[in-house]
Design a protein around this motif. Structure first.
Motif, PDB file in Angstrom:
ATOM      1  N   LEU A 118       3.153  -0.541 -14.304  1.00  0.00           N
ATOM      2  CA  LEU A 118       2.188  -0.921 -13.275  1.00  0.00           C
ATOM      3  C   LEU A 118       1.042  -1.738 -13.862  1.00  0.00           C
ATOM      4  O   LEU A 118       0.585  -1.472 -14.970  1.00  0.00           O
ATOM      5  CB  LEU A 118       1.616   0.328 -12.604  1.00  0.00           C
ATOM      6  CG  LEU A 118       2.625   1.221 -11.873  1.00  0.00           C
ATOM      7  CD1 LEU A 118       2.040   2.607 -11.657  1.00  0.00           C
ATOM      8  CD2 LEU A 118       3.028   0.588 -10.551  1.00  0.00           C
ATOM      9  N   ASP A 119       0.561  -2.715 -13.098  1.00  0.00           N
ATOM     10  CA  ASP A 119      -0.602  -3.487 -13.549  1.00  0.00           C
ATOM     11  C   ASP A 119      -1.862  -2.638 -13.553  1.00  0.00           C
ATOM     12  O   ASP A 119      -2.747  -2.823 -14.385  1.00  0.00           O
ATOM     13  CB  ASP A 119      -0.813  -4.708 -12.644  1.00  0.00           C
ATOM     14  CG  ASP A 119       0.312  -5.724 -12.775  1.00  0.00           C
ATOM     15  OD1 ASP A 119       0.734  -5.985 -13.919  1.00  0.00           O
ATOM     16  OD2 ASP A 119       0.772  -6.242 -11.739  1.00  0.00           O
ATOM     17  N   LEU A 120      -1.951  -1.692 -12.606  1.00  0.00           N
ATOM     18  CA  LEU A 120      -3.115  -0.804 -12.522  1.00  0.00           C
ATOM     19  C   LEU A 120      -2.647   0.590 -12.138  1.00  0.00           C
ATOM     20  O   LEU A 120      -1.879   0.757 -11.189  1.00  0.00           O
ATOM     21  CB  LEU A 120      -4.112  -1.315 -11.481  1.00  0.00           C
ATOM     22  CG  LEU A 120      -5.324  -0.402 -11.203  1.00  0.00           C
ATOM     23  CD1 LEU A 120      -6.246  -0.351 -12.422  1.00  0.00           C
ATOM     24  CD2 LEU A 120      -6.095  -0.875  -9.972  1.00  0.00           C
TER      25      LEU A 120
ATOM     26  N   THR B 196       0.720  -5.156  -9.155  1.00  0.00           N
ATOM     27  CA  THR B 196       1.165  -3.812  -8.783  1.00  0.00           C
ATOM     28  C   THR B 196       0.098  -2.791  -9.133  1.00  0.00           C
ATOM     29  O   THR B 196      -0.615  -2.923 -10.138  1.00  0.00           O
ATOM     30  CB  THR B 196       2.474  -3.448  -9.493  1.00  0.00           C
ATOM     31  OG1 THR B 196       2.302  -3.579 -10.908  1.00  0.00           O
ATOM     32  CG2 THR B 196       3.597  -4.354  -9.030  1.00  0.00           C
ATOM     33  N   ALA B 197      -0.009  -1.783  -8.292  1.00  0.00           N
ATOM     34  CA  ALA B 197      -0.989  -0.717  -8.515  1.00  0.00           C
ATOM     35  C   ALA B 197      -0.413   0.581  -7.978  1.00  0.00           C
ATOM     36  O   ALA B 197       0.488   0.584  -7.136  1.00  0.00           O
ATOM     37  CB  ALA B 197      -2.308  -1.043  -7.817  1.00  0.00           C
TER      38      ALA B 197
ATOM     39  N   LEU C   2       0.834  -1.207   0.000  1.00  0.00           N
ATOM     40  CA  LEU C   2       0.000   0.000   0.000  1.00  0.00           C
ATOM     41  C   LEU C   2       0.865   1.251   0.000  1.00  0.00           C
ATOM     42  O   LEU C   2       0.512   2.258  -0.619  1.00  0.00           O
ATOM     43  CB  LEU C   2      -0.933  -0.011   1.215  1.00  0.00           C
ATOM     44  CG  LEU C   2      -2.029  -1.088   1.213  1.00  0.00           C
ATOM     45  CD1 LEU C   2      -2.791  -1.069   2.527  1.00  0.00           C
ATOM     46  CD2 LEU C   2      -2.994  -0.903   0.047  1.00  0.00           C
ATOM     47  N   ASP C   3       2.012   1.186   0.691  1.00  0.00           N
ATOM     48  CA  ASP C   3       2.949   2.317   0.657  1.00  0.00           C
ATOM     49  C   ASP C   3       3.452   2.537  -0.767  1.00  0.00           C
ATOM     50  O   ASP C   3       3.469   3.669  -1.265  1.00  0.00           O
ATOM     51  CB  ASP C   3       4.142   2.046   1.582  1.00  0.00           C
ATOM     52  CG  ASP C   3       3.806   2.252   3.051  1.00  0.00           C
ATOM     53  OD1 ASP C   3       2.810   2.930   3.335  1.00  0.00           O
ATOM     54  OD2 ASP C   3       4.539   1.714   3.895  1.00  0.00           O
ATOM     55  N   ARG C   4       3.865   1.450  -1.412  1.00  0.00           N
ATOM     56  CA  ARG C   4       4.402   1.567  -2.773  1.00  0.00           C
ATOM     57  C   ARG C   4       3.318   2.008  -3.755  1.00  0.00           C
ATOM     58  O   ARG C   4       3.617   2.658  -4.767  1.00  0.00           O
ATOM     59  CB  ARG C   4       5.005   0.227  -3.209  1.00  0.00           C
ATOM     60  CG  ARG C   4       6.291  -0.134  -2.475  1.00  0.00           C
ATOM     61  CD  ARG C   4       6.961  -1.347  -3.081  1.00  0.00           C
ATOM     62  NE  ARG C   4       6.171  -2.566  -2.894  1.00  0.00           N
ATOM     63  CZ  ARG C   4       6.211  -3.323  -1.813  1.00  0.00           C
ATOM     64  NH1 ARG C   4       6.999  -2.991  -0.793  1.00  0.00           N
ATOM     65  NH2 ARG C   4       5.486  -4.423  -1.725  1.00  0.00           N
TER      66      ARG C   4
END
Length: 255
Positions: A179-181, A144-145, A69-71
């Motif tokens: 990023l995936d999203l 990844t998002a 969530l930080d990333r």
């Protein structure tokens, strides 16, 4: 036997209050530990077996989620928000939630298709909550998002133009593409200059060409978003995006 007696003594220390004697094959019993937060967890399937969980598995999962969530730059307000915590009290809200649940039902397929969403509607209608809830579903499935406000995205790119910048413009675009999203919030808050439109077009065009999912969030209507983004960007994102209306009252004012 001394070895068995020692093992019994060990198990009595591990399991206080439980009676063991030398007739029990204590070496075959599992070893459990207590976590102050999550309760009992299994460290080993048997005293002689390998350590399968050196630390509480749920604590480990929580740490992984927190780091993800930080990333993903999820704002603190939305760190604990999910699709399950969204309160859908009206028909429009239920329909929006259904769209989101359907979207994350097969994350791998959404990524393969490059399927995107546009959340359009007034303030306080839960757009960011649902978008971050979708991001959390991606993260839970080890995808990844990233959440970013458009103004911050534009600033990020412009920062690379400084002579002392340690990051190139190309590297920023590459990071966003990988990023995936990608969630772009507050579309329409920017001034709408040609420079801003070009930056947004570069991000949207690259992700559209590579079929990478996006969620665009705006308080504007679809025609207003089109005018703000420009024809090129709007055409790109709308090719493979579903527009979801959030046309109910601000729930925060209703409290």
């Amino acid at each position: 036997m001394a070895g068995q007696s020692d093992a019994v003594a060990l198990m009595q220390r591990l399991y206080p209050g439980v009676e063991f004697d030398e007739s029990v094959d204590v070496m075959s019993l599992p070893i459990d530990r207590d976590c102050d937060i999550h309760g009992k967890w299994r460290q080993q399937d048997s005293a002689l077996g390998p350590v399968i969980n050196p630390i509480c598995p749920q604590c480990k999962a929580d740490d992984r989620l927190s780091g993800a969530l930080d990333r993903a730059s999820i704002p603190p307000r939305y760190r604990t928000r999910s699709l399950d915590t969204y309160v859908a009290s009206g028909q429009g809200q239920r329909q929006a939630l259904d769209v989101c649940r359907s979207y994350v039902a097969d994350v791998d397929r959404r990524i393969k298709e490059g399927a995107s969403l546009m959340f359009l509607g007034g303030v306080g209608t839960g757009k960011t909550h649902l978008a971050c809830g979708i991001a959390r579903e991606f993260i839970d499935q080890h995808k990844t998002a990233m959440y970013i406000r458009v103004a911050d995205l534009i600033s990020m790119v412009r920062e690379t133009w400084r002579p002392d910048s340690k990051e190139s413009e190309r590297k920023v675009y590459k990071k966003l593409l990988g990023l995936d999203l990608l969630i772009l919030d507050e579309v329409g808050v920017q001034a709408g200059t040609e420079n801003e439109q070009n930056i947004l077009f570069n991000v949207i065009n690259q992700r559209s060409e590579e079929m990478r999912p996006m969620i665009l969030i705006s308080n504007l209507t679809a025609p207003e978003v089109k005018a703000m983004l420009g024809d090129r960007s709007y055409s790109r994102v709308s090719e493979n995006a579903r527009a979801v209306p959030f046309n109910w009252d601000d729930y925060r004012r209703a409290k």
